[in-house]
Design an enzyme around this catalytic site. Structure first.
Site, short mmCIF file in Angstrom:
data_model
loop_
_atom_site.label_atom_id
_atom_site.label_comp_id
_atom_site.label_asym_id
_atom_site.label_seq_id
_atom_site.Cartn_x
_atom_site.Cartn_y
_atom_site.Cartn_z
N LYS A 25 -17.44 -0.18 5.77
CA LYS A 25 -17.94 -1.13 4.78
C LYS A 25 -19.44 -0.92 4.49
O LYS A 25 -19.87 -1.00 3.33
CB LYS A 25 -17.70 -2.55 5.29
N MET B 137 24.60 7.51 2.29
CA MET B 137 24.57 8.83 2.91
C MET B 137 24.90 8.76 4.39
O MET B 137 25.66 9.58 4.91
CB MET B 137 23.21 9.49 2.69
N PHE C 152 -11.73 -6.86 13.75
CA PHE C 152 -10.66 -7.36 12.89
C PHE C 152 -10.29 -6.30 11.85
O PHE C 152 -11.16 -5.73 11.20
CB PHE C 152 -11.11 -8.64 12.19
N GLN C 153 -9.02 -6.06 11.70
CA GLN C 153 -8.49 -5.06 10.79
C GLN C 153 -9.10 -3.67 11.01
O GLN C 153 -9.33 -2.92 10.07
CB GLN C 153 -8.64 -5.50 9.32
N GLU D 178 0.81 -1.23 0.00
CA GLU D 178 0.00 0.00 0.00
C GLU D 178 0.84 1.27 0.00
O GLU D 178 0.41 2.30 -0.52
CB GLU D 178 -0.97 0.01 1.19
#
Lengths: 160, 566
Positions: free
Chosen positions: B162, B480, B112-113, B50
Site C-alpha cells: 500500500k 464428465m 490483516f489481509q 477475483e
C-alpha cells in the site's frame, strides 16, 4: 542414473533460492546437496547443486532451471573437467583410549582439530565428497557425535 | 514533478496500450482505485469474484492479441486469483496481475489481509515481483509486460504494498527493456530447418500436430501455407483449434482423449510427426510408448523445456513457430528440391487411407427426435452463427462437445481452459472476450454444473452491457465425471448427480438478463435464433439427454488407438 553436479549462476535477489528449490520439489527432482553464496560480482550468486537422474531428467532439470527468469547460466559440471570440494565439521568422541587414533586419522586425511573438549574433538576436513565420506566411515566406529557438511562446491578446471 | 506510485501505474498501463482492466477493490489497493476513477482512458470492469477477473483478462488477452491486465486487493483478493493465474500459466496466456499488499513495514507480521502471494504463485507464474520501493515500480512494470508478452507468453504477478502506491517518484523515461538473463530464441537454426525440410520430403505419411503455440505466435497463415503446399494432414490439440481451418479438407480435427478416430489413427500410423507449438500433453499422447511409434518427430517450440520432455524428439527446433514455419516455407520455395518435394508431396495413398478411416468412423452421434442431443445444440450454434462466433467453454463434456462440433476456422475463436481445466472459466471469459470485441457474437458453451462456479458474473455482464449468450447443456449431472463412473466405476454415480439446481431461466431474469429454455429438439433452433437476436445477456437452458457421453474416448493411460466409439 548418475550423479550430476550443476553449477547455477543466479541474480542475487530475494526469493531466488526458493524459485530453484520450489522447482525441484514441484517437479519431483531430487537434491542431494545444495550450497549457495555470492560470487566476485555482488549481484550474482553461485549455487552448486548435486542431483541424480538419468540423462533425460538432468536435461529437463537444466532446461527448467534456464527457464527461471533469474537464472543466468547453468553448467552441468559432469560434462567438463572440474574440481569439487566439500567441507565437514565432525564432533568425534575422544577419550584417552582413542585420542591418539583419532589424531592419526585426522592427520591421514589432512584434517584439522578446531575445538578440543575433555571427551571430544571437533575436526574440520575438506576434500572431495568421497573423501569426506571416507573419514566419516572411519571415525564412525570410534563414535561420531555430530556432523555438519557444507554440500559440494565445484569449479571447472583450466583458464576461463 | 513528482507523482505517486498509483499515478505512475496508470501511466505505465497507457505506455503498454492497456485500455481495459478487470478487477475488484479492497483496502490495500484503494489508492490505485482512487487514481483509476480519475482516469478517462482506462475502462475498469468490476467483476464479482477475483477469479473471474483473471479469466476475463485471459480471454481479453487472447481476443485482443496482447497482454491482459487484472487488479485485485491483498489477502483473499490475491488468493482468489490463483486458479485463474494457474490456468493462464498452463495455457501460456500473457497477463500482468497486480495484487495489493499490506504496507512494507507490516509484511511478515501476519497483518490483516496479508498473504505471501509471491510465494504462493511462484510455481504458477512465468515470473513475479514484490515491489518494496516505489523507485523500482516503473522498471518492474515494464519488465513484467515484457516478460508476459515475449517468448512463451505467460502470467506475471506484481505485488504492490500500500505504501508503494502512495510513495512519490519522478516518472522515469521509457527505455527498451534489456535483461541479462532472459532472451528468448525467436529465429530457428537454419541447419535444423534444412534437416527438418529434407526429412519431410522423404516422409510418406506425415502429420502436422498443432498446438496453442501456433495461436500464440499468430502463425496460422504460415502453417496453412505449409500444409497446403505439401499436402500434409493437420490435427490440432484443444488449445490449437482454429490454428488451422477446421473445415479445410486437410483438417482431421482434434486428437487425443476425445479426438477423432481418424486423427488418432493417423498419428499412430504416421512416419513423420511435425509438432508445432504443442507439448505432448498426456491428454494428447495417451500411453506414451504407443504414441506415434513409427514416426520421426520434428518439434518446433519456443520453450526448450517443452522439447523432449515427454517424448524423445528427432529434430528439435527451438524458435517462435511463426519464424520457423516461414523459414520452412521459404526453404521449400527456394530450394531446387521444391519440384521433388511437390512431386512426392501429393501423399495420395496416405490421404486416401485417412479418408477411409474417416468414412469408417466419422465424428458423430446418434440422432434422436424426442430428446435434445448436446452435439446437435453445438452444431446448430455453428450453423446459426456461420461458424464465426467466439466460443468460450466451461470444462467437462460441454467443453469437448464444443471442441468437436464447432469447427473453428480462425484462431482465438475458441476460448477454453485447456491445461488446468477450470470449471467456471467460460462465463468470465465470454465477458472478457466481449469487452475486447464488442461487435462479435460471444457464446459460452456451459454445463449446468460448471456454470454455477462463476454464475455471479451475470451481474458483471449486465453492468457492462455484454450481450454474451450462455448455452447450458443441462443434464443435471457433473457429466464428465459421471461418464467415467459409468464406464469405469460400475455406474456408481458418487457425488455427480445434481439433484438441486436453480431454475436457470428465472436466475437469468433475476439478474436482468433473458432466460430461454428448450426441452425438445425442434425448440433448439428458435431458442438460439431468439438469443442471437437479443441485445442482452441470455441464458439458454437446453435440457439434454441425461446420460449422453463424449465419444470417441481413449481411457486414461491407454494407447490412443484404443478408442471407445459411439
Amino acid at each position: 542414473m548418475r550423479r550430476h553436479t550443476l553449477s547455477v549462476l543466479l541474480q542475487n535477489k530475494p526469493g531466488v533460492l526458493s524459485r530453484v528449490t520450489g522447482l525441484f520439489s514441484g517437479r519431483g527432482f531430487n537434491i542431494e546437496s545444495l550450497s549457495v553464496a555470492p560470487t566476485i560480482e555482488k549481484e550474482v550468486s553461485c549455487l552448486t547443486l548435486v542431483t541424480t537422474g538419468d540423462e533425460a531428467i538432468v536435461e529437463q532439470i537444466t532446461k527448467q532451471l534456464h527457464k527461471l527468469i533469474d537464472v543466468i547460466k547453468v553448467t552441468d559440471m559432469s560434462e567438463h573437467e572440474y574440481v569439487e570440494r566439500e567441507m565437514a565439521l565432525i564432533r568425534v568422541k575422544a577419550e584417552s583410549s582413542t585420542r591418539a587414533e583419532v589424531l592419526r586419522t585426522i592427520d591421514i586425511f589432512r584434517g584439522k582439530v578446531v575445538d578440543v573438549c575433555p571427551k571430544s574433538y571437533s575436526i574440520e576436513v575438506t576434500g572431495s565428497v568421497s573423501k569426506v565420506q571416507a573419514i566419516i566411515d572411519i571415525l564412525r566406529p570410534i563414535g561420531i557425535q555430530e556432523i555438519v557438511r557444507t554440500g559440494a562446491v565445484a569449479m571447472t578446471r583450466g583458464h576461463k | 514533478m513528482k507523482i505517486t506510485g498509483a499515478q505512475a501505474l496508470m501511466k505505465c498501463l497507457k505506455e503498454q496500450n492497456v485500455n481495459c482492466i478487470f478487477g475488484f477493490p479492497g483496502g490495500a489497493v484503494i489508492d490505485i482505485y482512487d487514481e483509476l476513477l480519475k482516469d478517462q482512458d482506462i475502462t475498469h470492469v468490476l467483476v464479482r469474484h477475483e477469479q473471474a477477473a483473471i479469466h476475463a483478462a485471459d480471454a481479453y488477452a487472447r481476443v485482443n492479441g496482447d497482454v491482459g491486465v487484472a487488479l485485485v486487493t491483498s489477502g483473499p483478493g490475491a488468493t482468489n486469483t490463483v486458479t485463474g493465474i494457474a490456468s493462464a500459466y498452463l495455457d501460456s496466456i500473457p497477463l500482468v496481475v497486480f495484487t495489493g499488499q499490506v504496507p512494507t513495514g507490516l509484511i511478515g507480521n501476519d497483518a490483516f489481509q496479508e498473504v505471501d502471494i509471491v510465494g504462493i504463485t511462484r510455481p504458477c507464474t512465468k515470473h513475479n515481483y514484490l515491489v518494496k520501493d516505489v523507485k523500482d515500480l516503473v522498471p518492474t512494470i515494464r519488465e513484467a509486460f515484457h516478460i508476459a508478452r515475449t517468448g512463451r507468453p505467460g502470467p506475471v504477478l506484481i505485488d504492490l504494498p500500500k505504501d508503494v502506491a502512495v510513495g512519490k517518484i519522478n516518472f522515469p523515461e521509457m527505455k527498451p527493456v534489456k535483461m541479462r538473463t532472459y532472451r528468448p530464441t525467436y529465429e530457428p537454426h537454419p541447419g535444423q530447418i534444412e534437416k527438418a525440410c529434407k526429412a519431410i520430403i522423404k516422409a510418406k505419411k506425415p502429420v502436422l500436430y498443432v498446438g496453442g503455440g501456433v495461436i500464440a505466435s499468430k502463425s496460422s497463415e504460415e502453417l496453412t501455407e505449409l500444409a497446403h503446399n505439401l499436402n500434409i494432414p493437420v490435427t490440432m490439440t484443444l488449445m490449437g483449434l482454429g490454428g488451422f481451418p477446421g473445415t479445410d479438407p486437410l483438417s482431421m480435427g482434434m486428437l487425443g482423449m476425445h479426438g477423432t478416430y481418424f486423427a488418432n489413427m493417423a498419428v499412430a500410423d504416421c512416419d513423420m510427426l511435425i509438432a508445432v507449438g504443442a507439448r505432448f500433453d498426456d491428454r494428447v499422447t495417451g500411453k506414451l510408448s504407443d504414441f506415434a511409434p513409427h514416426a520421426k518427430i520434428i518439434h518446433i517450440d519456443i520453450d526448450p523445456s517443452s522439447i523432449s520432455k515427454n517424448v524423445q524428439v528427432d529434430i528439435p527446433i527451438v524458435a517462435d513457430c511463426k519464424y520457423a514455419l516461414a523459414a520452412m516455407n521459404n526453404w521449400f520455395k527456394t530450394t531446387s528440391s521444391i519440384d521433388m518435394a511437390k512431386e512426392s508431396a501429393t501423399h495420395e495413398p496416405w490421404l486416401n487411407q485417412i479418408k477411409d478411416w474417416k468414412a469408417k468412423h466419422p465424428l458423430g452421434y446418434v440422432e434422436e427426435t424426442d430428446i435434445i442431443k448436446p452435439q446437435f445444440v453445438v452444431q446448430k450454434l455453428h450453423e446459426l452463427t456461420n461458424g464465426d462466433a467466439i466460443i468460450s467453454t466451461e470444462v467437462g463434456q460441454n467443453q469437448m462437445w464444443a471442441a468437436q462440433f464447432y469447427h473453428f476456422n480462425k484462431p482465438n475463436n475458441f476460448l477454453t481452459s485447456g491445461g488446468l481445466g477450470v470449471m467456471g472459466y467460460g462465463l468470465p471469459a465470454a465477458i472478457g472476450a466481449q469487452m475486447a470485441a464488442p461487435d462479435r457474437t460471444v457464446i459460452d458453451v456451459a454445463g449446468d454444473g460448471s456454470i454455477q462456479m462463476n454464475i455471479q458474473e451475470l451481474a458483471t455482464a449486465q453492468q457492462y452491457h455484454c450481450p454474451v449468450k450462455v448455452a447450458i447443456l443441462n443434464n443435471n449431472y457433473l457429466g464428465m465425471v459421471r461418464q467415467w463412473q459409468e464406464l469405469f466405476y460400475n455406474k456408481q454415480y458418487s457425488a455427480t448427480v445434481l439433484d438441486v439446481e436453480p431454475d436457470f431461466v428465472k436466475l437469468a431474469e433475476a439478474y436482468g438478463a433473458v432466460g430461454l429454455r428448450a426441452t425438445k429438439p425442434d425448440e433448439v433452433e428458435p431458442v438460439i435464433k431468439e438469443a442471437l437476436a437479443t441485445d442482452n445477456t441470455v441464458i439458454m437452458d437446453f435440457v439434454i439427454k441425461r446420460e449422453e457421453g463424449v465419444y470417441p474416448m481413449v481411457p486414461a493411460g491407454k494407447a490412443t488407438t484404443e478408442m471407445l466409439l459411439v
